[in-house]
Design a protein around this motif. Sequence first.
Motif, short mmCIF file in Angstrom:
data_model
loop_
_atom_site.label_atom_id
_atom_site.label_comp_id
_atom_site.label_asym_id
_atom_site.label_seq_id
_atom_site.Cartn_x
_atom_site.Cartn_y
_atom_site.Cartn_z
N THR A 80 0.83 -1.21 0.00
CA THR A 80 0.00 0.00 0.00
C THR A 80 0.86 1.25 0.00
OG1 THR A 80 -1.72 -1.18 1.22
CG2 THR A 80 -1.84 1.22 1.21
N ALA A 81 1.92 1.25 0.79
CA ALA A 81 2.83 2.40 0.81
C ALA A 81 3.47 2.61 -0.56
CB ALA A 81 3.91 2.20 1.88
N LEU A 82 3.85 1.49 -1.22
CA LEU A 82 4.42 1.59 -2.57
C LEU A 82 3.40 2.17 -3.54
CD1 LEU A 82 6.56 0.94 -4.75
CD2 LEU A 82 5.56 -1.36 -4.88
N THR A 83 2.17 1.71 -3.44
CA THR A 83 1.13 2.20 -4.35
C THR A 83 0.88 3.68 -4.15
OG1 THR A 83 0.10 0.01 -4.27
CG2 THR A 83 -1.22 1.82 -5.13
N PHE A 84 0.81 4.11 -2.90
CA PHE A 84 0.63 5.54 -2.62
C PHE A 84 1.81 6.34 -3.17
CE2 PHE A 84 -2.65 4.62 0.64
CZ PHE A 84 -3.55 5.62 0.29
N SER A 85 3.01 5.81 -3.02
CA SER A 85 4.20 6.52 -3.52
C SER A 85 4.14 6.68 -5.03
CB SER A 85 5.47 5.78 -3.11
OG SER A 85 5.58 5.69 -1.71
N LEU A 86 3.79 5.60 -5.74
CA LEU A 86 3.69 5.66 -7.19
C LEU A 86 2.60 6.63 -7.62
CD1 LEU A 86 4.09 1.88 -8.12
CD2 LEU A 86 5.76 3.71 -8.43
N THR A 87 1.50 6.64 -6.88
CA THR A 87 0.41 7.56 -7.22
C THR A 87 0.85 9.01 -7.03
OG1 THR A 87 -1.21 5.91 -6.52
CG2 THR A 87 -1.98 8.18 -6.72
N VAL A 88 1.55 9.29 -5.94
CA VAL A 88 2.02 10.65 -5.69
C VAL A 88 3.02 11.09 -6.77
CG1 VAL A 88 3.36 12.09 -4.12
CG2 VAL A 88 1.59 10.58 -3.22
N VAL A 89 3.92 10.17 -7.17
CA VAL A 89 4.88 10.49 -8.23
C VAL A 89 4.14 10.79 -9.54
CG1 VAL A 89 6.72 9.53 -9.67
CG2 VAL A 89 6.78 9.22 -7.20
N THR A 90 3.11 10.02 -9.83
CA THR A 90 2.33 10.25 -11.05
C THR A 90 1.62 11.60 -11.00
OG1 THR A 90 1.97 7.87 -11.26
CG2 THR A 90 0.53 9.31 -12.53
N LEU A 91 1.06 11.93 -9.86
CA LEU A 91 0.41 13.23 -9.71
C LEU A 91 1.40 14.37 -9.89
CD1 LEU A 91 -1.93 12.51 -6.66
CD2 LEU A 91 -2.56 12.61 -9.06
N GLN A 92 2.59 14.21 -9.33
CA GLN A 92 3.61 15.24 -9.47
C GLN A 92 4.05 15.38 -10.92
OE1 GLN A 92 7.17 14.47 -7.24
NE2 GLN A 92 8.01 16.50 -7.54
N LEU A 93 4.19 14.25 -11.62
CA LEU A 93 4.57 14.29 -13.03
C LEU A 93 3.50 15.00 -13.85
CD1 LEU A 93 6.38 13.36 -15.40
CD2 LEU A 93 5.03 11.25 -15.45
N ALA A 94 2.24 14.63 -13.62
CA ALA A 94 1.15 15.25 -14.38
C ALA A 94 1.07 16.75 -14.11
CB ALA A 94 -0.17 14.59 -14.02
N SER A 95 1.33 17.15 -12.86
CA SER A 95 1.23 18.55 -12.51
C SER A 95 2.36 19.37 -13.11
CB SER A 95 1.24 18.70 -10.98
OG SER A 95 1.25 20.06 -10.61
N SER A 96 3.60 18.85 -13.05
CA SER A 96 4.75 19.63 -13.48
C SER A 96 4.97 19.59 -14.99
CB SER A 96 6.01 19.14 -12.76
OG SER A 96 6.25 17.77 -13.08
N GLN A 97 4.72 18.44 -15.61
CA GLN A 97 5.04 18.31 -17.02
C GLN A 97 3.87 18.61 -17.94
OE1 GLN A 97 7.06 14.69 -17.92
NE2 GLN A 97 7.22 15.09 -20.10
N PHE A 98 2.66 18.46 -17.47
CA PHE A 98 1.51 18.64 -18.35
C PHE A 98 0.62 19.80 -17.88
CE2 PHE A 98 2.59 14.06 -18.58
CZ PHE A 98 3.11 14.07 -19.86
N SER A 99 -0.10 19.62 -16.79
CA SER A 99 -0.95 20.70 -16.29
C SER A 99 -1.43 20.36 -14.88
CB SER A 99 -2.15 20.90 -17.21
OG SER A 99 -3.11 21.75 -16.60
N PRO A 100 -1.44 21.33 -13.95
CA PRO A 100 -1.99 21.06 -12.62
C PRO A 100 -3.46 20.69 -12.66
CG PRO A 100 -0.69 23.08 -12.62
CD PRO A 100 -0.85 22.68 -14.05
N ARG A 101 -4.17 21.12 -13.70
CA ARG A 101 -5.59 20.82 -13.79
C ARG A 101 -5.86 19.38 -14.21
NH1 ARG A 101 -4.82 25.73 -13.57
NH2 ARG A 101 -3.27 25.60 -15.20
N LEU A 102 -4.80 18.61 -14.49
CA LEU A 102 -4.98 17.19 -14.79
C LEU A 102 -5.04 16.33 -13.53
CD1 LEU A 102 -2.63 16.67 -17.86
CD2 LEU A 102 -5.12 16.66 -17.84
N LEU A 103 -4.74 16.92 -12.37
CA LEU A 103 -4.73 16.13 -11.13
C LEU A 103 -6.09 15.53 -10.85
CD1 LEU A 103 -2.48 18.27 -8.76
CD2 LEU A 103 -1.84 16.41 -10.28
N ARG A 104 -7.16 16.24 -11.19
CA ARG A 104 -8.51 15.70 -10.96
C ARG A 104 -8.72 14.42 -11.76
NH1 ARG A 104 -12.56 18.52 -8.70
NH2 ARG A 104 -14.03 17.47 -10.07
#
Length: 443
Positions: free
Chosen positions: A69-93
């Motif tokens: 579960t900790a690994l899954t949360f970590s991967l999800t957070v990394v994905t959210l950070q990638l989407a926010s920084s490289q594409f758009s913060p509005r993609l987090l939803r």
Amino acid sequence: MRDTLRAQLWPVPTLGVVLAVAAGVGLPRLDARIQHEIPPWLTEYLFAGSADAARTVLQAIAGSLISVTALTFSLTVVTLQLASSQFSPRLLRTFTADRYVQTTLALFLATFTYALTVLRTVRTGDDEQVVFVPHLSVTGAFLLALASVLGLVLFLSHLAREIRVETMMRSVHSAADHTIHRLLPEKDPAARDSGTPPEPPADALPLPVGRSGFLTAVDEEALLEAAAEADAVLLVDRLPGSSLIAGTPLGAAWPRTGEPFSPQTWTRLLRRTSEAVSTGAERTDAQDVTFGLRQLTDIVAKALSPGINDPTTAVHGLSHSSALVCDLARRGLGPRLLRDDHHQVRVVLQRPDLENLLDLAVAQPLRYGAAEPAVLARILMLLRELAWTSTPEQHPPIVAVLARLRSTTAAQDFHAAERARLTKLAQQVEQALAGRWTYDQMH
């Protein structure tokens, strides 16, 4: 409330934990009642170890699942950070509302919680306790562990697919399509919500905004009832997704008969209008038909930034934007009129027109991609596709953007072949405006 919960990570995992606790308490009790009545053929498939073995299995499942579960949360957070920084913060939803991610986290947390809850019921016979091994419950924990392993593999596959920019744009496009088809009907001049909106008189009273934030939704029925009760006409001239500041006008109201509002009527009208307008901390697609277009434009603008410099992604994003704008052009754009039972206009709600949509889809890509011929070519193709699918009364904003694009092209230092291609595409836009579609000959 429903839209807010849909975009949060915690509701589905929380529900999974609650169900796991209930199952962890209820199944051992069922085990104690039917352990001597289980058919022999079923006993062969159940856990058959001792109490110590059951404790070891449950401890192993609980310990491993909390790590996963900790690994899954970590991967999800990394994905959210990638989407926010490289594409758009509005993609987090888009990611936080992903049911696959929410369900996977719910499965892992539920398995961990269930194993811990069942573990407390296992008795080894120490301290003069009667030995009790909930065979059915331990088997259930084993099956949940297997499901979690499969869920982890599928989650990693899903995550690898979701972080691709093409998948992101397709998800945004799909969500925007759903919102458009839900909120905007096909164009029908005879519809009750169409027609010429009334102009507010000079003495119209402003309707102040109650709370600062983004306009997320308007309760049309509540506004219509409030206007009919006060015998008034209401104008809401802010689009869903607009930023509202408390105390500034949201629109205007005026009495239909010309008689001034009484103090009691005006106070009640203000209160009911404020209750009918919802604001939030961020834009959503609940009633905002341009939100998906905003997300795609953000991706295009980010792709054209000097730090990324990815014109191919920008071109693909403009293709999705073109599909949305062409679809919107075939629908009822402009003000929406709400009428009472006597067909009197009571509420006027602003909706985006084609000029707003074109500006949203083209203005920033044209500014940031002015030096990239491939981006300018795709914008010209967008105009051509829109000219072909739109009606003659919708052509002026297309002509205006075409003139702006020609001016931008003339200011760039392009190669003669690139300039000739852009000139040809601009001519094809004019031909599409005239109802002709020419075909390029391949040499």
